[in-house]
Design a protein around this motif. Structure first.
Motif, short mmCIF file in Angstrom:
data_model
loop_
_atom_site.label_atom_id
_atom_site.label_comp_id
_atom_site.label_asym_id
_atom_site.label_seq_id
_atom_site.Cartn_x
_atom_site.Cartn_y
_atom_site.Cartn_z
N LYS A 624 0.71 -1.18 0.00
CA LYS A 624 -0.08 -0.03 0.11
C LYS A 624 0.78 1.17 -0.03
N SER A 625 1.66 1.26 0.87
CA SER A 625 2.87 2.36 0.66
C SER A 625 3.56 2.39 -0.48
N LEU A 626 3.92 1.41 -1.09
CA LEU A 626 4.63 1.47 -2.44
C LEU A 626 4.02 2.11 -3.40
N VAL A 627 2.57 1.59 -3.38
CA VAL A 627 1.80 2.31 -4.59
C VAL A 627 1.51 3.76 -4.71
N LYS A 628 1.59 4.48 -3.23
CA LYS A 628 1.22 5.61 -3.10
C LYS A 628 2.60 6.57 -3.41
N GLU A 629 3.84 5.98 -3.65
CA GLU A 629 4.93 6.72 -3.75
C GLU A 629 5.17 6.98 -5.29
N THR A 630 5.84 8.28 -5.42
CA THR A 630 6.09 8.82 -6.70
C THR A 630 7.39 9.20 -7.31
N ARG A 631 8.39 9.10 -5.83
CA ARG A 631 9.62 9.17 -6.15
C ARG A 631 10.54 8.24 -5.72
N PRO A 632 11.52 7.73 -6.77
CA PRO A 632 12.26 6.67 -6.55
C PRO A 632 13.27 6.73 -4.95
N ALA A 633 13.52 8.03 -4.76
CA ALA A 633 14.28 8.19 -3.22
C ALA A 633 13.30 7.83 -2.22
N ASN A 634 11.89 8.05 -2.28
CA ASN A 634 11.04 7.84 -1.24
C ASN A 634 10.92 6.10 -1.00
N VAL A 635 10.96 5.45 -2.23
CA VAL A 635 10.83 4.06 -2.27
C VAL A 635 11.99 3.32 -1.48
N TYR A 636 13.24 3.91 -1.95
CA TYR A 636 14.26 3.33 -1.43
C TYR A 636 14.25 3.48 0.12
N THR A 637 13.85 4.78 0.69
CA THR A 637 13.61 4.93 2.05
C THR A 637 12.69 3.91 2.71
N LEU A 638 11.71 3.78 1.95
CA LEU A 638 10.66 2.82 2.29
C LEU A 638 11.41 1.40 2.40
N ILE A 639 12.04 0.85 1.61
CA ILE A 639 12.92 -0.27 1.64
C ILE A 639 13.41 -0.61 2.96
N LYS A 640 14.45 0.46 3.18
CA LYS A 640 15.44 0.68 4.18
C LYS A 640 14.55 0.47 5.37
N LYS A 641 13.48 1.16 5.44
CA LYS A 641 12.56 1.28 6.99
C LYS A 641 11.89 -0.08 7.08
N PHE A 642 11.36 -1.05 5.94
CA PHE A 642 10.86 -2.17 6.30
C PHE A 642 11.90 -3.15 6.43
N GLU A 643 12.91 -3.05 5.92
CA GLU A 643 14.12 -3.78 5.93
C GLU A 643 14.68 -3.81 7.61
N SER A 644 14.84 -2.61 8.20
CA SER A 644 15.40 -2.32 9.49
C SER A 644 14.13 -3.09 10.40
N ARG A 645 13.05 -3.02 9.98
CA ARG A 645 11.67 -3.61 10.78
C ARG A 645 11.81 -5.32 10.97
N TYR A 646 12.11 -5.77 9.70
CA TYR A 646 12.35 -7.16 9.56
C TYR A 646 13.55 -7.74 10.19
N SER A 647 14.54 -7.08 10.07
CA SER A 647 15.76 -7.39 10.78
C SER A 647 15.65 -7.40 12.18
N GLU A 648 14.84 -6.54 12.80
CA GLU A 648 14.68 -6.73 14.13
C GLU A 648 13.74 -7.65 14.81
N ASN A 649 12.93 -8.12 13.88
CA ASN A 649 11.89 -9.14 14.04
C ASN A 649 12.68 -10.68 13.94
N GLU A 650 13.69 -10.68 13.42
CA GLU A 650 14.21 -12.28 13.04
C GLU A 650 14.92 -12.63 14.11
#
Length: 650
Positions: A624-650
């Motif tokens: 849902k967050s990905l489909v709303k984004e219009t700038r590649p920089a924001n998508v890359y930030t989104l990936i880093k954000k979710f990556e951090s979340r899943y790294s903490e959950n592992e």
């Protein structure tokens, strides 16, 4: 369904780079060569796309990988209603209303079966029920299943997941009620909100299916009063130690009562609590002494580690890995004792890529059940544990892939290769090259991480180069050692998603006229930025044409890729969103809105990124967050954000 022998032979050949003799296969699986020949003949007879396994006189057998991919896709897309499908459908109907009965005619009349065929179906159903301590009773032309409510639900849970898992979610196929399923998903979202975190695959599927079965059992009035197991002092202790989760479970059960307009057995709260405890949740990491904690978790964790270390001749395993594995073992033990099955959609791929490691883990699991008295540990559970060890081994591997370059690329290169591999235990020389074909060999044997050359090179490869003498003196060895110290810290070959994508590989709201155009536009940044050749992109399209739309891996998500030798230069993943979703021909998951084009140079270095990607695409918040984004920089930030979340959950 394949037999164990058939499955073993396929996995063994998938892990072999060259032809394997019948004797080698026979020795591997303790069977006769005659059995090997007979099994391979039968496998080939089952393959509509041609020979699954090729043979050459004097050399043995080798998997036909193109036909293997076609056959896998054929099996996934086939709509043929088999005897096994019929038996599972009958079993599910009986379980849903057990212990009430159904007429034989209502169950079998639509299939036009003979009495002999009906008896064969009933024999198979009885066999399946026996493993759950359930009975099939036939009386007065009626059938019913008898046994405990707990065992009935366990059987339904296993069947429901196996019949309806589509990558990382449950779907309406297989007869699931749409409205009930949507209600169950709503309850999962409620749990996520209460926990302020996301319950990811496969735990989310387990919770949804548990609630779905609970609802259906009450809707069919199959749950009699006081048939559920009464709570003992140990159960009460579990509730006391998990007050937050119990409170959430109680709220969900209240929602279900309102949905059904009836009161449920109070113990339903406790059973839902067990599914929450058996999931990998952030809140559980804060509990120091909950059930089975400390002693048993540590025993099981150390048992796995000591056995794997001994079997694979590994060194000391660090404490971070022990803690990470223990955090997986804790809910696993709870699942075992509460007979909660966990489906592992990656199991076939785990067996293919890490067969040897999986066998070690599976053997260790069997030893655990005997020596520590644990309940049986399934192949799915062993597969998850294999992923932990595989990731650790990849992250801590102690070797570098090297290319030796000489003016001729023949005799001198071979001499240097022998000397390097006898002196350096952390270097593998994967190939040699003449000065005229260095670039070609780099592409062919990628990834190359070090070039050892007897001549100076114009280094445009972005790979460290060490120039040495043809006889490889001690001074040359020192130069190689210094280069390794400068350039490598043995951080492993697996990369995170944020390391294999960047803003230049992200394209948003792209218009495409058809699926081919969508793949080409998604993969074009790989070519433009030097990750792959145009031929690699053509390979993506050709593979999809030949093997079908298996690249549509979940609802609205496609993962096009091709074989590395078609032109992969370095690992990369593009991220593309389509302005107008496109049909790829996959009825279950069309239309596609998200495309992640993968360029992989081997079968391992992309696994960490792919594991993250599977987590992301199963997370509706990410999409849902990905489909709303219009700038590649924001998508890359989104990936880093979710990556951090899943790294903490592992």
């Amino acid at each position: 369904m394949l037999t164990d022998n058939e499955d073993n032979i396929i996995n063994f050949l998938l892990n072999s780079n060259s032809f394997v003799t019948a004797k080698e296969i026979a020795n591997q699986f303790l069977m006769s060569t005659k059995t090997v020949y007979r099994t391979i003949k039968h496998l080939n007879s089952l393959t509509p796309s041609g020979e699954l396994i090729n043979s050459k006189k004097g050399r043995g057998f080798k998997i036909n990988y193109d036909n293997y991919l076609k056959e896998m896709n054929y099996q996934q897309d086939s709509n043929t209603f088999t005897a096994k499908d019929r038996q599972q459908a009958t079993l599910t109907k009986l379980l849903m209303i057990a212990p009430r009965s159904l007429k034989l005619s209502s169950l079998f009349s639509q299939y036009y079966l003979s009495e002999t065929n009906i008896n064969e179906d009933l024999k198979s159903i009885r066999s399946q029920l026996a493993s759950y301590s359930l009975n099939l009773v036939r009386k007065n032309h009626q059938l019913k299943i008898t046994g405990s409510e707990t065992n009935i639900r366990h059987a339904l849970q296993d069947i429901l997941i196996k019949q309806n898992v589509s990558n990382t979610s449950l779907s309406e196929k297989g007869g699931l009620n749409f409205y009930s399923l949507q209600f169950c998903i709503k309850q999962l979202n409620f749990i996520n909100e209460k926990l302020d975190s996301e319950i990811t695959y496969p735990y989310n599927v387990n919770i949804i299916s548990h609630i779905y079965i609970l609802i259906t059992r009450y809707q069919t009035h199959a749950v009699a009063k006081s048939v559920l197991t009464k709570l003992n002092s140990y159960d009460q202790m579990i509730i006391k130690e998990n007050k937050q989760l119990y409170s959430i479970a109680a709220e969900v059960i209240k929602h279900i009562e309102n949905y059904l307009d009836m009161a449920l057995e109070p113990n339903e709260i406790y059973f839902l609590l067990q599914y929450l405890i058996s999931s990998r949740l952030d809140v559980m990491d804060k509990i120091e002494n909950s059930a089975f904690q400390s002693n048993l978790v540590q025993k099981v964790t150390n048992f796995y580690i000591s056995n794997v270390v001994a079997k694979l001749n590994l060194g000391t395993i660090n404490n971070d890995f022990k803690a990470d594995l223990a955090n997986h073992i804790r809910p696993m033990i709870n699942r075992l004792y509460n007979k909660i099955s966990l489906n592992n959609a990656l199991l076939p791929e785990i067996k293919r890529v890490y067969l040897k490691l999986f066998k070690v883990i599976e053997h260790t699991s069997d030893k655990l059940t005997k020596e520590l008295g644990l309940p049986p540990i399934s192949a799915d559970e062993s597969g998850f544990i294999t992923i932990y060890f595989a990731r650790y081994l990849e992250q801590n591997r102690q070797y570098i892939r090297a290319l030796v370059v000489c003016t001729t690329g023949v005799a001198t290169a071979q001499l240097i290769k022998v000397k390097i591999q006898s002196y350096f235990n952390n270097i593998i020389v994967v190939a040699d090259a003449a000065s005229s074909n260095v670039q070609q060999q780099i592409h062919k044997y990628a990834p190359i991480e070090l070039i050892i050359s007897t001549i100076p090179l114009n280094n445009t490869f972005e790979i460290p180069v060490v120039v040495v003498g043809a006889l490889l003196t001690n001074q040359d060895k020192k130069r190689i050692e210094d280069s390794i110290k400068r350039n490598y810290h043995f951080q492993g070959s697996e990369k995170m998603l944020s390391e294999v994508t960047n803003e230049s590989l992200i394209r948003l709201n792209i218009e495409a006229v058809n699926w081919k155009d969508a793949i080409r536009k998604s993969a074009n940044p790989l070519v433009k930025n030097g990750y792959a050749t145009e031929n690699y992109v053509n390979g993506m399209i050709k593979t999809t044409e030949e093997s079908g739309p298996y690249i549509v891996i979940s609802k609205g998500v496609a993962l096009p890729h091709a074989r590395p030798e078609l032109g992969a230069k370095k690992i990369g993943i593009t991220v593309t969103t389509l302005k107008t979703p496109i049909n790829f021909g996959n009825k279950s998951n069309d239309p596609v809105q998200f495309i992640f084009a993968l360029c992989a140079v081997d079968n391992k270095s992309h696994l960490k990124a792919m594991s993250e990607l599977v987590n992301f695409i199963s997370d509706q918040n990410f999409l849902k967050s990905l489909v709303k984004e219009t700038r590649p920089a924001n998508v890359y930030t989104l990936i880093k954000k979710f990556e951090s979340r899943y790294s903490e959950n592992e």
